[in-house]
Design an enzyme around this catalytic site. Structure first.
Site, PDB file in Angstrom:
ATOM      1  N   CYS A   1       0.819  -1.222   0.000  1.00  0.00           N
ATOM      2  CA  CYS A   1       0.000   0.000   0.000  1.00  0.00           C
ATOM      3  C   CYS A   1       0.852   1.271   0.000  1.00  0.00           C
ATOM      4  O   CYS A   1       0.330   2.370  -0.211  1.00  0.00           O
ATOM      5  CB  CYS A   1      -0.936  -0.001   1.194  1.00  0.00           C
ATOM      6  SG  CYS A   1      -1.890  -1.520   1.319  1.00  0.00           S
TER       7      CYS A   1
ATOM      8  N   HIS B   1      -3.364   6.870   1.835  1.00  0.00           N
ATOM      9  CA  HIS B   1      -3.786   5.540   1.390  1.00  0.00           C
ATOM     10  C   HIS B   1      -5.166   5.267   1.973  1.00  0.00           C
ATOM     11  O   HIS B   1      -5.409   5.523   3.155  1.00  0.00           O
ATOM     12  CB  HIS B   1      -2.769   4.496   1.866  1.00  0.00           C
ATOM     13  CG  HIS B   1      -3.287   3.096   1.791  1.00  0.00           C
ATOM     14  ND1 HIS B   1      -3.885   2.600   0.652  1.00  0.00           N
ATOM     15  CD2 HIS B   1      -3.331   2.094   2.715  1.00  0.00           C
ATOM     16  CE1 HIS B   1      -4.267   1.348   0.880  1.00  0.00           C
ATOM     17  NE2 HIS B   1      -3.945   1.024   2.115  1.00  0.00           N
TER      18      HIS B   1
ATOM     19  N   ASN C   1     -10.367  -0.582  -0.345  1.00  0.00           N
ATOM     20  CA  ASN C   1      -8.924  -0.421  -0.167  1.00  0.00           C
ATOM     21  C   ASN C   1      -8.242  -1.106  -1.350  1.00  0.00           C
ATOM     22  O   ASN C   1      -8.309  -2.320  -1.481  1.00  0.00           O
ATOM     23  CB  ASN C   1      -8.534  -1.065   1.164  1.00  0.00           C
ATOM     24  CG  ASN C   1      -7.044  -1.063   1.441  1.00  0.00           C
ATOM     25  OD1 ASN C   1      -6.232  -0.992   0.522  1.00  0.00           O
ATOM     26  ND2 ASN C   1      -6.678  -1.173   2.710  1.00  0.00           N
TER      27      ASN C   1
HETATM   28  O1  UT7 Z   1      -4.162  -1.424   3.414  1.00  0.00           O
HETATM   29  C1  UT7 Z   1      -3.184  -2.050   4.168  1.00  0.00           C
HETATM   30  C2  UT7 Z   1      -3.275  -1.637   5.567  1.00  0.00           C
HETATM   31  N1  UT7 Z   1      -4.484  -2.168   6.146  1.00  0.00           N
HETATM   32  C3  UT7 Z   1      -5.117  -1.496   7.074  1.00  0.00           C
HETATM   33  O2  UT7 Z   1      -4.701  -0.392   7.390  1.00  0.00           O
HETATM   34  C4  UT7 Z   1      -6.301  -2.131   7.737  1.00  0.00           C
HETATM   35  C5  UT7 Z   1      -6.216  -1.912   9.210  1.00  0.00           C
HETATM   36  N2  UT7 Z   1      -7.241  -2.581   9.988  1.00  0.00           N
HETATM   37  C6  UT7 Z   1      -8.559  -2.291   9.880  1.00  0.00           C
HETATM   38  O3  UT7 Z   1      -8.948  -1.479   9.049  1.00  0.00           O
HETATM   39  C7  UT7 Z   1      -9.504  -2.914  10.863  1.00  0.00           C
HETATM   40  O4  UT7 Z   1      -8.766  -3.642  11.813  1.00  0.00           O
HETATM   41  C8  UT7 Z   1     -10.568  -3.834  10.220  1.00  0.00           C
HETATM   42  C9  UT7 Z   1     -11.572  -2.991   9.441  1.00  0.00           C
HETATM   43  C10 UT7 Z   1      -9.899  -4.843   9.310  1.00  0.00           C
HETATM   44  C11 UT7 Z   1     -11.359  -4.546  11.308  1.00  0.00           C
HETATM   45  O5  UT7 Z   1     -11.952  -3.602  12.170  1.00  0.00           O
HETATM   46  P1  UT7 Z   1     -11.715  -3.677  13.751  1.00  0.00           P
HETATM   47  O6  UT7 Z   1     -12.465  -2.561  14.320  1.00  0.00           O
HETATM   48  O7  UT7 Z   1     -10.244  -3.709  14.023  1.00  0.00           O
HETATM   49  O8  UT7 Z   1     -12.389  -5.035  14.113  1.00  0.00           O
HETATM   50  P2  UT7 Z   1     -11.883  -6.122  15.148  1.00  0.00           P
HETATM   51  O9  UT7 Z   1     -11.015  -7.096  14.458  1.00  0.00           O
HETATM   52  O10 UT7 Z   1     -11.353  -5.439  16.374  1.00  0.00           O
HETATM   53  O11 UT7 Z   1     -13.232  -6.828  15.537  1.00  0.00           O
HETATM   54  C12 UT7 Z   1     -14.264  -6.143  16.297  1.00  0.00           C
HETATM   55  C13 UT7 Z   1     -15.443  -7.062  16.467  1.00  0.00           C
HETATM   56  C14 UT7 Z   1     -15.100  -8.442  17.008  1.00  0.00           C
HETATM   57  O12 UT7 Z   1     -16.198  -8.864  17.788  1.00  0.00           O
HETATM   58  P3  UT7 Z   1     -16.177  -8.755  19.392  1.00  0.00           P
HETATM   59  O13 UT7 Z   1     -14.989  -9.541  19.833  1.00  0.00           O
HETATM   60  O14 UT7 Z   1     -16.054  -7.289  19.684  1.00  0.00           O
HETATM   61  O15 UT7 Z   1     -17.492  -9.325  19.785  1.00  0.00           O
HETATM   62  C15 UT7 Z   1     -14.995  -9.312  15.774  1.00  0.00           C
HETATM   63  O16 UT7 Z   1     -15.277 -10.655  16.037  1.00  0.00           O
HETATM   64  O17 UT7 Z   1     -16.052  -7.304  15.205  1.00  0.00           O
HETATM   65  C16 UT7 Z   1     -16.042  -8.710  14.903  1.00  0.00           C
HETATM   66  N3  UT7 Z   1     -15.702  -8.834  13.494  1.00  0.00           N
HETATM   67  C17 UT7 Z   1     -16.609  -8.779  12.518  1.00  0.00           C
HETATM   68  N4  UT7 Z   1     -17.948  -8.652  12.544  1.00  0.00           N
HETATM   69  C18 UT7 Z   1     -18.586  -8.601  11.360  1.00  0.00           C
HETATM   70  C19 UT7 Z   1     -14.470  -8.970  12.934  1.00  0.00           C
HETATM   71  N5  UT7 Z   1     -14.570  -9.001  11.597  1.00  0.00           N
HETATM   72  C20 UT7 Z   1     -15.874  -8.894  11.316  1.00  0.00           C
HETATM   73  C21 UT7 Z   1     -16.595  -8.839  10.115  1.00  0.00           C
HETATM   74  N6  UT7 Z   1     -17.944  -8.692  10.188  1.00  0.00           N
HETATM   75  N7  UT7 Z   1     -16.002  -8.912   8.910  1.00  0.00           N
END
Ligand code: UT7
Length: 334
Positions: free
Chosen positions: A123, A259, A290
């Site tokens: 990226c 990005h 993205n």
């Molecule tokens: O481009 C290269 C660089 N990449 C990035 O910069 C991406 C960086 N990371 C992110 O953008 C975020 O981490 C994501 C968008 C990928 C994920 O968002 P998050 O807020 O970090 O989610 P999380 O992994 O902390 O999960 C939060 C909650 C969890 O549930 P509990 O434990 O709070 O009950 C997950 O199980 O959301 C749940 N969860 C989902 N729910 C619905 C995780 N993935 C999903 C999903 N759909 N796809």
């Protein structure tokens, strides 16, 4: 003493002459990707800011998309393809180890005497390639450089992986960079933290895949929270260093084109930089997802196309992602 090596004259600077982009026709809604990952339109919008993304057709290659974006950029620059003397393609999804996407693109676009290479910095790749283009023009090694960011991430996604299936998309953006008496591209500030190489990687290498019968094809895998924390903690500081290196302040900016990783990451960086109200923030992720190395030129082209920015203003670019590589510079808008 043997003969001395002579060098071309150096130049004061380089500048962006034009921008062009290509978005594949197929648009995927959040509802279409949510099913296999037990997610929802609401969760994806709230956690990433994404509403739709584009996916390339099965027979549409990375080079096809790069050709479409690159041709538009060359036409907008008002130069002949044959006067491009270097083609740089930032990508991590060209599915051939060799030859490079850039070599094929140079041939197809008519840059018949150009050097050609791919830049694999995920990226951060577009900003890395732009830094190289600027340096090569300033040293006199190149005159007109075509810089393309292009990805077909849909070829490397596991649509059942909750951590990555909803976030990525396909597309291409390109700029033509040429010489300028006044610097139009500031010093590049870049780096990488290979200690965190597993934060965004592939499920396995090609050789592991070859040697393990029954294994699934390698796909992207991301430790989302780890990358999110790193981006929010570090990328604002990288932006400040790029502003300082160019000798400008946040007040001097007309646009910020980060990005397009996640809308919440963009918001956090904007807050940390205390960007003034007048600075236009690129938010192309909403309808593009993205697109890794393609996201900055795609977002830039959207701002130019919709008249949200004017030629001659200053913008800050910052790319960050797998590696964990990052790269930033201040540019004058084409
Ligand atoms: O481009 C290269 C660089 N990449 C990035 O910069 C991406 C960086 N990371 C992110 O953008 C975020 O981490 C994501 C968008 C990928 C994920 O968002 P998050 O807020 O970090 O989610 P999380 O992994 O902390 O999960 C939060 C909650 C969890 O549930 P509990 O434990 O709070 O009950 C997950 O199980 O959301 C749940 N969860 C989902 N729910 C619905 C995780 N993935 C999903 C999903 N759909 N796809």
């Amino acid at each position: 003493m043997s003969a001395t090596i002579s060098l071309p004259g150096t130049r004061a600077g380089s500048t962006l002459l034009s921008v062009g982009s290509y978005r594949p026709a197929r648009i995927l809604t959040n509802d279409e990707v949510a099913g296999p990952i037990d997610s929802s339109d609401e969760w994806i919008r709230e956690r990433s800011g994404i509403v739709t993304r584009h996916f390339a057709a099965a027979d549409e290659s990375v080079v096809d998309m790069a050709l479409a974006a690159g041709s538009k950029a060359i036409a907008a620059a008002g130069i002949e393809p044959s006067s491009i003397d270097l083609v740089l393609v930032a990508t991590v999804t060209h599915p051939y180890q060799t030859p490079s996407a850039a070599a094929e693109l140079a041939h197809r676009i008519g840059a018949t005497s150009a050097g050609a290479l791919d830049v694999a910095a995920a990226c951060a790749g577009f900003s890395y390639a732009l830094g190289l283009a600027d340096s090569l023009i300033r040293t006199g090694s190149s005159t007109h450089v075509l810089v393309v960011g292009v990805e077909k991430l849909s070829d490397f996604l596991d649509m059942h992986d909750r951590g990555s299936a909803f976030i990525f998309g396909d597309g291409a953006g390109a700029v033509v960079v040429g010489p300028s008496d006044v610097p139009g591209i500031g010093p590049v500030v870049w780096g990488a933290d290979g200690g965190q190489k597993d934060a965004i990687t592939m499920t396995q290498s090609w050789t592991e895949y070859r040697d393990a019968p029954g294994e699934t094809y390698p796909t992207l895998v991301m430790q989302g929270q780890q990358v999110f924390r790193w981006a929010v903690g570090e990328i604002g500081k990288v932006c400040v260093r790029a502003l300082e290196a160019a000798g400008v302040s946040a007040d001097d900016l007309d646009a910020f084109v980060p990005h397009q990783a996640n809308m919440r990451i963009t918001d956090a960086i904007v807050r940390s930089l205390k960007l003034p109200e007048h600075v236009v923030i690129a938010r192309d992720i909403e309808t593009t997802g993205n697109t890794s190395a393609a996201s900055i030129p795609l977002a830039l082209d959207r701002l130019v196309e919709t008249g949200q920015v004017s030629s001659g203003g200053l913008a800050l670019f910052v790319g960050f992602g797998a590696g964990l590589a990052y790269s930033a510079q201040v540019v004058r808008l084409p």
